[in-house]
Scaffold this motif. Structure first.
Motif, short mmCIF file in Angstrom:
data_model
loop_
_atom_site.label_atom_id
_atom_site.label_comp_id
_atom_site.label_asym_id
_atom_site.label_seq_id
_atom_site.Cartn_x
_atom_site.Cartn_y
_atom_site.Cartn_z
N SER A 120 0.82 -1.28 -0.14
CA SER A 120 0.08 -0.01 -0.13
C SER A 120 1.07 1.30 0.01
O SER A 120 1.87 1.37 0.82
CB SER A 120 -0.73 0.03 1.26
OG SER A 120 -1.80 -0.73 1.12
N GLU A 146 -2.04 3.27 -4.49
CA GLU A 146 -2.62 1.62 -4.20
C GLU A 146 -3.08 1.32 -2.88
O GLU A 146 -2.15 1.55 -1.83
CB GLU A 146 -1.39 0.61 -4.69
CG GLU A 146 -2.08 -0.58 -4.67
CD GLU A 146 -1.18 -1.65 -5.19
OE1 GLU A 146 -1.12 -2.77 -4.95
OE2 GLU A 146 -0.51 -1.23 -6.03
N HIS A 148 -4.84 -1.64 0.13
CA HIS A 148 -5.31 -2.75 0.59
C HIS A 148 -6.27 -2.17 1.53
O HIS A 148 -5.84 -1.97 2.76
CB HIS A 148 -4.36 -3.87 0.99
CG HIS A 148 -3.48 -3.95 -0.18
ND1 HIS A 148 -3.52 -5.01 -1.06
CD2 HIS A 148 -2.36 -3.41 -0.38
CE1 HIS A 148 -2.73 -5.13 -2.01
NE2 HIS A 148 -1.76 -4.13 -1.82
N THR A 168 -8.62 -4.18 -3.34
CA THR A 168 -7.31 -3.39 -3.60
C THR A 168 -7.73 -2.44 -4.49
O THR A 168 -8.68 -2.76 -5.49
CB THR A 168 -6.36 -4.34 -4.15
OG1 THR A 168 -6.09 -5.46 -3.22
CG2 THR A 168 -5.05 -3.64 -4.68
N GLU A 169 -7.40 -1.28 -4.19
CA GLU A 169 -7.60 -0.29 -5.14
C GLU A 169 -6.30 0.61 -5.65
O GLU A 169 -5.54 0.91 -4.94
CB GLU A 169 -8.70 0.89 -4.59
CG GLU A 169 -10.03 0.26 -4.09
CD GLU A 169 -10.89 1.50 -3.32
OE1 GLU A 169 -10.40 2.20 -2.87
OE2 GLU A 169 -12.21 1.23 -3.86
N LYS A 170 -6.59 0.90 -6.85
CA LYS A 170 -5.29 1.43 -7.46
C LYS A 170 -6.01 2.77 -8.56
O LYS A 170 -7.02 2.59 -9.10
CB LYS A 170 -4.75 0.58 -8.35
CG LYS A 170 -3.86 -0.54 -7.84
CD LYS A 170 -3.36 -1.46 -8.71
CE LYS A 170 -2.63 -2.60 -8.30
NZ LYS A 170 -1.87 -3.34 -9.29
N THR A 199 -10.65 -1.41 -8.88
CA THR A 199 -10.77 -1.99 -7.84
C THR A 199 -11.04 -3.65 -8.18
O THR A 199 -11.27 -4.15 -9.00
CB THR A 199 -12.27 -1.75 -7.19
OG1 THR A 199 -12.41 -0.14 -6.97
CG2 THR A 199 -12.44 -2.35 -5.96
#
Length: 401
Positions: A120, A146, A148, A168-170, A199
């Motif tokens: 992250s 990014e 978590h 998880t997001e970026k 996502t």
């Protein structure tokens, strides 16, 4: 560490002067707070010990050049992170305050970064500027990272059951606003906001069907343009003793602006500050939020990531309508230290018509402040807040509201 799903929440502390919650303490019979369904809860005791140690040695410093009228204050706050979802790591936030010729208020430049051992990470930057003797107010902030994080679903029922899934997001996001003084203390203008988010989650491990995120929202972009306004009679932006500060935003997202959704989002907030005794201040705040049905999950109304209703994990309670009311008492103690005590109540619902006091969420807490900048009266602080069945520790530069 808990992060609000949308990246615009990461930029809020740069534009608004306050930090989001970064350490959350769950209710648990385990004295170390290691009650960890779905990998959510923090190892709280090590996190708090580290937080106190680092905060005590925080680089909250003030530099004032000899030139008159050009005083410069620089505040840095390191923040330890310890969470099964986000891992172990460190966040650092820095704010520079300085005078510019022709500016009635000090300008502010902010930088933020975080990194954990689970990959992250985030970088953020922001700027607040006051031009032509405060006739024009400009704000800009951007973030990339990014994360978590944990997703609880939408609705108060989802928050009450307290079950989440890891996602998880970026992505990246940004906001730009420009306001013009149209009458004494009244500022009106435009705001533009962009959220670009990817996502990912494991659809084979959903404990409840409503935790599934629509496919169109897993890789999407929201582009919003709208009206913004402020009414500001505060005697000081960062540590007001008296006055009123009210804000409003009416935003429209549309595919013609380069996004993937058509929806509206409305936010109104009002703060009032009253002297209490010789040196105390009594502050009150009310806020409402509404997002239309087509808004993606990462841009609806939520507790925990901003100034409203401390004491709840960011993103645990989110829906398309929200209200919050809170009050806070602030008082200097000795030297450059001060204390605060606060309480509030709020709720979420699918629409304003369904908001009710019957299932209101209470919150209360206390905090400690250190005056990091005597020149501009800027505090660095730590708060502890309790919700109805959870608690949270917050680090911040500036006040909650």
């Amino acid at each position: 560490m808990r992060h609000q799903a949308s990246l615009d929440r990461l930029t809020c502390f740069l534009g608004g002067g306050g930090f989001h919650p970064i350490v959350h303490i769950p209710p648990s019979p385990n004295p170390l707070g290691m009650h960890t369904p779905a990998g959510r809860h923090l190892r709280t005791l090590p996190a708090i010990i580290a937080a106190l140690a680092v905060t005590g040695a925080a680089h909250a410093q003030e530099k004032q050049p000899k030139e008159a009228g050009r005083a410069f204050s620089f505040v840095v706050l390191p923040i330890p992170i310890s969470s099964p979802a986000a891992g172990n790591g460190l966040a650092v936030a820095a704010v520079a305050l300085y005078r510019v010729e022709g500016a009635e208020r000090p300008w502010a430049t902010g930088l933020g970064a975080l990194k954990t051992d689970t990959s992250s990470w985030a970088l953020a930057a922001g700027q607040k500027a006051y031009l032509a003797d405060d006739r024009f107010r400009l704000t800009a902030a951007a973030a990339v990272g990014e994360f978590h994080i944990d997703y609880y679903g939408i609705g108060q029922g989802s928050g009450d059951r307290d079950r989440s899934i890891p996602i998880t997001e970026k992505g990246q996001g940004g906001v730009v606003s420009g306001l013009w003084r149209t009458a004494p203390n009244l500022y009106l203008g435009l705001e533009y906001r962009l959220i670009d988010l990817r996502t990912s989650l494991d659809l084979s491990q959903l404990p409840f069907p409503d935790l599934a995120i629509p496919q169109i929202e897993l890789r999407s972009r929201s582009s919003l343009l709208g009206l913004a306004g402020e009414y500001d009679t505060r005697d000081n932006e960062y540590q007001p003793q008296r006055g009123v500060y009210a804000t409003g935003k009416w935003m429209w997202a549309h595919r013609r602006l380069g996004g993937d959704f058509n929806y509206t989002r409305v936010e109104f907030g009002g703060n009032a500050y009253l002297p209490a005794g010789k040196s105390g201040v009594f502050a009150v705040r009310s806020a409402v939020c509404s997002a239309s049905q087509r808004a993606p999950f990462y841009d609806i109304c939520s507790f925990g990531s901003g100034a409203d209703l401390r004491g709840y994990v960011a993103g645990r309670y989110l829906d398309r309508a929200l209200y919050a009311v809170q009050a806070e008492y602030r008082r200097p103690l000795f030297w450059r230290l001060g204390g605060v005590a606060f309480a509030g109540v709020g709720g979420v619902a699918p629409s304003f018509g369904k908001l009710s006091l019957d299932n209101a969420l209470p919150a209360a807490g206390v905090g400690l402040r250190f005056q990091a900048s005597k020149k501009y009266k800027v505090n660095a602080g730590i708060d502890y807040a309790r919700g109805k069945d959870s608690g949270a520790v917050y680090f911040r530069i500036g006040e909650a509201f």
